[in-house]
Write a protein that holds these residues in place. Structure first.
Motif, short mmCIF file in Angstrom:
data_model
loop_
_atom_site.label_atom_id
_atom_site.label_comp_id
_atom_site.label_asym_id
_atom_site.label_seq_id
_atom_site.Cartn_x
_atom_site.Cartn_y
_atom_site.Cartn_z
N GLN A 81 -2.86 -1.64 4.14
CA GLN A 81 -4.41 -0.84 3.83
C GLN A 81 -4.95 0.03 4.65
O GLN A 81 -5.80 -0.16 5.77
CB GLN A 81 -5.32 -2.29 3.93
CG GLN A 81 -4.94 -3.40 2.86
CD GLN A 81 -5.07 -3.03 1.50
OE1 GLN A 81 -6.03 -2.98 1.03
NE2 GLN A 81 -3.83 -3.05 0.93
N GLN B 213 -0.62 -7.21 -3.69
CA GLN B 213 -0.25 -7.95 -2.61
C GLN B 213 1.06 -8.70 -3.15
O GLN B 213 2.10 -8.87 -2.32
CB GLN B 213 -1.17 -8.96 -2.28
CG GLN B 213 -0.99 -9.69 -0.81
CD GLN B 213 -2.26 -10.46 -0.47
OE1 GLN B 213 -3.24 -10.33 -1.11
NE2 GLN B 213 -1.90 -11.10 0.59
N TYR C 132 0.94 -7.27 4.14
CA TYR C 132 0.50 -6.53 3.21
C TYR C 132 -0.83 -5.96 3.67
O TYR C 132 -1.04 -4.69 3.39
CB TYR C 132 -0.20 -7.24 2.05
CG TYR C 132 -0.92 -6.57 0.83
CD1 TYR C 132 -0.15 -5.59 0.21
CD2 TYR C 132 -2.11 -6.79 1.08
CE1 TYR C 132 -0.98 -5.06 -1.05
CE2 TYR C 132 -2.87 -6.09 -0.13
CZ TYR C 132 -2.45 -5.27 -0.97
OH TYR C 132 -3.11 -4.68 -1.90
N LYS C 133 -1.39 -6.36 4.65
CA LYS C 133 -2.60 -5.84 5.47
C LYS C 133 -2.38 -4.47 5.91
O LYS C 133 -3.36 -3.85 5.96
CB LYS C 133 -3.49 -6.96 6.18
CG LYS C 133 -4.18 -7.95 5.69
CD LYS C 133 -4.96 -8.74 6.34
CE LYS C 133 -5.76 -9.78 5.49
NZ LYS C 133 -6.21 -10.99 6.22
N GLU D 60 4.68 -8.42 -1.42
CA GLU D 60 5.66 -9.46 -0.84
C GLU D 60 6.91 -9.69 -1.59
O GLU D 60 8.06 -9.76 -0.90
CB GLU D 60 4.77 -10.87 -1.00
CG GLU D 60 3.45 -10.64 0.14
CD GLU D 60 2.64 -12.16 -0.39
OE1 GLU D 60 1.56 -11.94 0.54
OE2 GLU D 60 2.94 -12.82 -1.26
N GLU E 258 -5.69 -6.13 -6.63
CA GLU E 258 -5.44 -6.20 -5.20
C GLU E 258 -4.36 -7.23 -5.05
O GLU E 258 -3.32 -7.22 -4.18
CB GLU E 258 -6.50 -6.49 -4.44
CG GLU E 258 -6.10 -5.99 -2.97
CD GLU E 258 -7.51 -5.98 -2.05
OE1 GLU E 258 -8.52 -5.84 -2.36
OE2 GLU E 258 -7.26 -6.37 -0.73
#
Lengths: 228, 428
Positions: free
Chosen positions: B205, B176, B201-202, B180, B172
């Protein structure tokens, strides 16, 4: 056993004598239904023991050679259990139990565990367990073995008393003198066969080698040491 | 007949009362067993959760990826990094030696330039997509290899679950970092700031996982050491009734009382029924005591309270079926064995074997296929399945009929073997 043929009349005290390994215990085991004969039959009052086991076992009592009691139970508890298994319960059981405990001098010790008893006391409880239900036929397999003279005398006296009330007794013993005095009829057996039978007087009348049952016994069975 | 049965039951009760050691084995030992086994398993689980697994971490990268992994591991309660002091620096060689000596269960080595390699890789990908002609045809991408060292002595299934957790976590972080880098690279090719991609990034999800314990009932029972251990060890302990029962039967043979019984006008089956009734009641008392340990004693030590589910009738059915199965098995072993030592060995070994096969020690679902098939024939497995249905799936009486029926059939089968063997021995 080897072609054993034995007739015991009602009310007899029948002594079955023989050296170790002669087949006395096996005979008693067959007669009380503990083991089945490989051939032949056991008739009690004309009825086949194997076919009417439940009915005939109710009129049989057995006092085995080994102490057949629960050592961690008291004498009363043992007698309660075996009495119930013979079909006597409640007040009647209590009366008979206490009567025999009294007769055989065990009342004071009756609430003690049987495992703490002397050999003679155990033998006496062992006897009571077999006669509580007033059997018509009583099998006694060496009931006085390992017992002191006092206990033996008491046991034999009471067995005679039981016989007088109508119980037929089949008895095995190594005490030949005791058998001679106690039994009305005697059979001497060896190697699974009856060698000679009759009343003690009849047996000794035709014997020239001595005047006791012991002489006759030694004469009929060889004098070699026996192990069962 | 009732009087004879009563006398037989009374005799069995008296024999048991007089046998103080036997009573201790019957009532105290099972409670101690439940208590100790649940406590050990719970404390092992709790110790892992509270103290964390000793992990040695080597950050040769000294950049975003390395630091992110280090932070993530430090925040993870499952891990205890470098003996709780992350300032201690280990080289990869030192880490390797420390894990091989068993000082750490796991070691994680993030190689030098890992962050840069990922960034370069993503950069090339973006350039390749947006301006394929300007980029040299360089397909050789650097592979970032994060090494996970494992103590060979550590339990494999335990390590596997931890390693898969860590691998998921590192993946993960890599994603991430790649996201980025990708966002940054893309922004260079876009004309205005407003059209630049949102570097969050969140927000990507969009798939989430929710763990729910499947049950048909409205109320969910949470599995824990108590819910698993109390029924498992209860079934195991109840089957150990085989030992005193076997000893009792062999004693009766040895003391000669059984021969007197054979000559009496009472069927042996009736005497046996008295014995079975007494031992079935003892098994039920054992179950009650062991459940009481889960309900009252274990919570005093901070363990979860045993949740008995919603079906008392279901519990009674499984308890009585297990009790009959254990008693029938004891009668069979006692009849087949000739001496007390023989009975003790036959009894204890067979119960241990049946419990191992039945999934008491190791869950049957992790056994090899063949063993799983064999496991389905263990009465302890049926008892356990019945209790799990009630205590973990919150099932009712209908859900335990099948395992209970199997246990009753086992009782009938073992008792029949005992009676027929006894008849055969007496007639031969």
């Amino acid at each position: 056993m080897n072609g054993l043929n034995l007739v015991i009349e009602q009310n007899e005290i029948f002594g079955l004598l023989g050296p170790n390994g002669a087949g006395k215990t096996t005979t008693i085991s067959m007669l009380c239904g503990l083991i089945q004969p490989s051939s032949g039959e056991v008739l009690i009052n004309g009825e086949n023991l194997h076919h009417h086991a439940e009915k005939l076992k109710a009129i049989i009592g057995i006092v085995p050679q080994d102490i057949a009691l629960y050592p961690t139970l008291t004498a009363r508890e043992n007698l309660n259990f075996f009495g119930n298994m013979y079909g006597i319960h409640g007040k009647k059981l209590k009366e008979v139990r206490e009567e025999w405990l009294e007769k055989l001098g065990l009342t004071d010790a009756a609430n003690r565990q049987v495992g703490t008893y002397s050999g003679g006391m155990k033998r006496r409880v062992n006897l009571i367990a077999g006669i509580l239900h007033r059997p018509k036929i009583l099998f006694l397999d060496e009931p006085t073995v390992g017992v002191d003279v006092h206990s033996r005398t008491v046991i034999i006296e009471h067995l005679k008393e039981i016989n007088k009330t109508g119980t037929t007794i089949l008895y095995t013993s190594h005490h030949l003198q005791e058998a001679e005095n106690f039994c009305t009829h005697i059979a001497i057996m060896d190697y699974g066969n009856i060698i000679m039978k009759g009343t003690p007087a009849e047996l000794l009348a035709n014997f020239k080698g001595g005047n006791t049952l012991e002489h006759l016994f030694l004469d009929l069975t060889d004098r070699n040491l026996r192990d069962s | 007949m009732i009087e004879k049965l009563k006398a037989s039951v009374t005799k069995e009760i008296l024999l048991l009362i007089r046998d103080k050691t036997g009573l201790a084995v019957l009532f105290i030992m099972p409670m101690v067993l439940i208590f100790v086994m649940t406590l050990i398993q719970d404390s092992a689980f709790r110790s892992m959760n509270e103290n964390g697994i000793p992990v040695v971490f080597v950050n040769e990268d000294m950049d975003s990826l390395g630091f992110s992994i280090q932070r993530g591991l430090q925040d993870n309660p499952l891990c205890k990094i470098n003996n709780g002091d992350p300032s201690i620096i280990y080289t990869s060689e030192q880490a390797n030696q420390a894990v091989s000596k068993g000082e750490f269960i796991l070691g994680i080595i993030v190689p030098a330039n890992a962050t840069k390699s990922i960034q370069n890789h993503v950069k090339k990908m973006v350039e390749n997509v947006l301006n394929p002609e300007s980029v040299a045809n360089d397909n050789a991408s650097e592979i970032v290899e994060i090494k996970i060292l494992i103590d060979p002595v550590a339990n494999k299934s335990f390590v596997n679950s931890i390693v898969s957790n860590i691998r998921e976590f590192i993946s993960e972080l890599k994603m991430q970092l790649m996201f980025e880098t990708f966002s940054n690279e893309m922004s260079q090719f876009l004309p205005s700031d407003t059209e630049k991609p949102d570097n969050n990034y969140k927000q990507t999800q969009i798939v989430k996982f929710q763990e729910v314990y499947a049950t048909n009932k409205a109320e969910e029972i949470k599995p824990n050491a108590v819910q698993h251990n109390v029924p498992a060890w209860s079934v195991f302990a109840v089957f150990f009734i085989v030992l005193p029962l076997t000893a009792g039967i062999i004693k009766e043979k040895g003391e000669g009382s059984i021969f007197r019984i054979y000559t009496m006008p009472t069927p042996y089956a009736l005497v046996l029924t008295g014995k079975i009734l007494v031992y079935v009641v003892i098994c039920l008392i054992q179950f009650i005591l062991m459940f009481c340990v889960g309900l009252f004693l274990l919570p005093l030590l901070g363990l979860p309270i045993l949740n008995l589910g919603e079906s008392i009738a279901g519990i009674f059915i499984v308890c009585i079926a297990s009790a009959f199965a254990a008693t029938g098995f004891g009668v069979m072993v006692g009849t087949l064995a000739r001496t007390e030592p023989q009975g003790a060995i036959m009894g204890s070994l067979s119960v241990l074997l049946l419990s191992a096969l039945g999934g008491i020690w190791v869950p049957s679902y992790i056994m090899p296929d063949l063993m799983q098939k064999i496991s389905a024939f263990s009465p302890l497995n049926w008892g356990l399945a019945g209790f799990y249905e009630l205590f973990l799936r919150n099932g009712g009486p209908a859900d335990v009929i099948l395992p209970s029926l199997k246990l009753f059939i086992f009782f009938v089968l073992t008792l029949s073997i005992a009676i027929f063997y006894n008849k055969y021995k007496r007639s031969s």
